[in-house]
Write an enzyme that holds these catalytic residues in place. Sequence first.
Site, PDB file in Angstrom:
ATOM      1  N   SER A   1     105.484  91.239  40.572  1.00 26.83           N
ATOM      2  CA  SER A   1     105.019  89.850  40.462  1.00 26.83           C
ATOM      3  C   SER A   1     104.442  89.535  39.093  1.00 26.83           C
ATOM      4  CB  SER A   1     103.972  89.555  41.543  1.00 26.83           C
ATOM      5  OG  SER A   1     102.879  90.457  41.429  1.00 26.83           O
TER       6      SER A   1
ATOM      7  N   HIS B   1     111.585  88.182  41.337  1.00 22.69           N
ATOM      8  CA  HIS B   1     110.253  88.037  41.916  1.00 22.69           C
ATOM      9  C   HIS B   1     110.293  87.117  43.126  1.00 22.69           C
ATOM     10  CE1 HIS B   1     106.065  86.074  41.824  1.00 22.69           C
ATOM     11  NE2 HIS B   1     106.038  87.138  42.597  1.00 22.69           N
TER      12      HIS B   1
ATOM     13  N   GLU C   1     112.207  84.146  41.428  1.00 16.21           N
ATOM     14  CA  GLU C   1     112.307  84.033  39.976  1.00 16.21           C
ATOM     15  C   GLU C   1     113.200  85.156  39.458  1.00 16.21           C
ATOM     16  OE1 GLU C   1     108.143  82.344  38.424  1.00 16.21           O
ATOM     17  OE2 GLU C   1     107.934  84.045  39.767  1.00 16.21           O
TER      18      GLU C   1
ATOM     19  N   ASN D   1     103.303  82.798  38.950  1.00 14.67           N
ATOM     20  CA  ASN D   1     101.983  83.430  38.950  1.00 14.67           C
ATOM     21  C   ASN D   1     101.138  83.000  37.768  1.00 14.67           C
ATOM     22  OD1 ASN D   1     101.218  84.962  41.216  1.00 14.67           O
ATOM     23  ND2 ASN D   1     102.811  86.460  40.766  1.00 14.67           N
TER      24      ASN D   1
END
Length: 304
Positions: free
Chosen positions: A114, A137, A149, A188
């Site tokens: 992540s 991700h 992602e 994130n």
Amino acid sequence: MQRNLNVVVIGAGLMGHGIAQVFAAAGHHATITDTNNDILQAAPRHITHNLEQMGVEHASVLNNIRLEGSLENAVSDADLVIEAAPERIELKQQLFLAVSKAAPSTAILASNTSVIPITEIGQLLDEQARNRLVGTHWWNPPHLVPLVEVVKTEFTSDAVFDVTFDILASVGKCPVKVYKDVPGFIGNRLQHALWREAISLVYRGVCDAETIDTVVKQSFGMRLPVLGPMENADLVGLELARNVHRIIFPDLDCTKEPSPLLEDLLAKGHLGMRSGKGLREWTPEGADEVKRLLALHLIAAIDS
């Protein structure tokens, strides 16, 4: 895709079994491998629970899932290998080194990290393997959150980048292309920028943690499914956005280290839901209810 793929997921825990479920539900052959046999053997039970919660018949999905304790055996005929191991860079580096030697030379190698840059994860690989290494991700829970992602490094071939994107789209996910391999990728970085300011407001005594959650859920959080931040900026106008930024940017938290509030809570053993207290206090029943409501909300969102 034109044929069923052999997809291998390394790690049967929090994310791994859900990722395998997605591919198995789409008709692909999904193999799950894990060094912890107890976690590995529990994967079908967790997948069954997920499918029952979604109202999906589980037998056909489970028929497409295989458990394998040996990493080498698991990846021996893989088309796509997705690593979903704990977030330790040395562990991921060694896993991909082993996979690159045991898997077919055509297999796509993908990491579900992540935040760790994919380039760093691939540092031990030779050039041919690095060409096949890409970030994928997924978001928790992976069987319910659409986004994945897809992260390209300077070594990733364009073909691998594009094929990985297409595979994920074909199994019902919403992939996006990340052209630069930056820590945290896109989601994130956005999420933790919000968290940094939220935790700072609590630390500074502006409000308590419950108020943060109420403000987000009862205001701009309600708009986010249909109005992203770039759309919102254009909606209100960029002149207003610039003027607001002039006022609040100087006062926003921009520290480079985790908040002292987190350090203090962790030192006291307050880890979050699993310990009964984090930024907020939790009973086991309260924590389970949040998880249940989240799952039902996501199921309703993807069914609508």
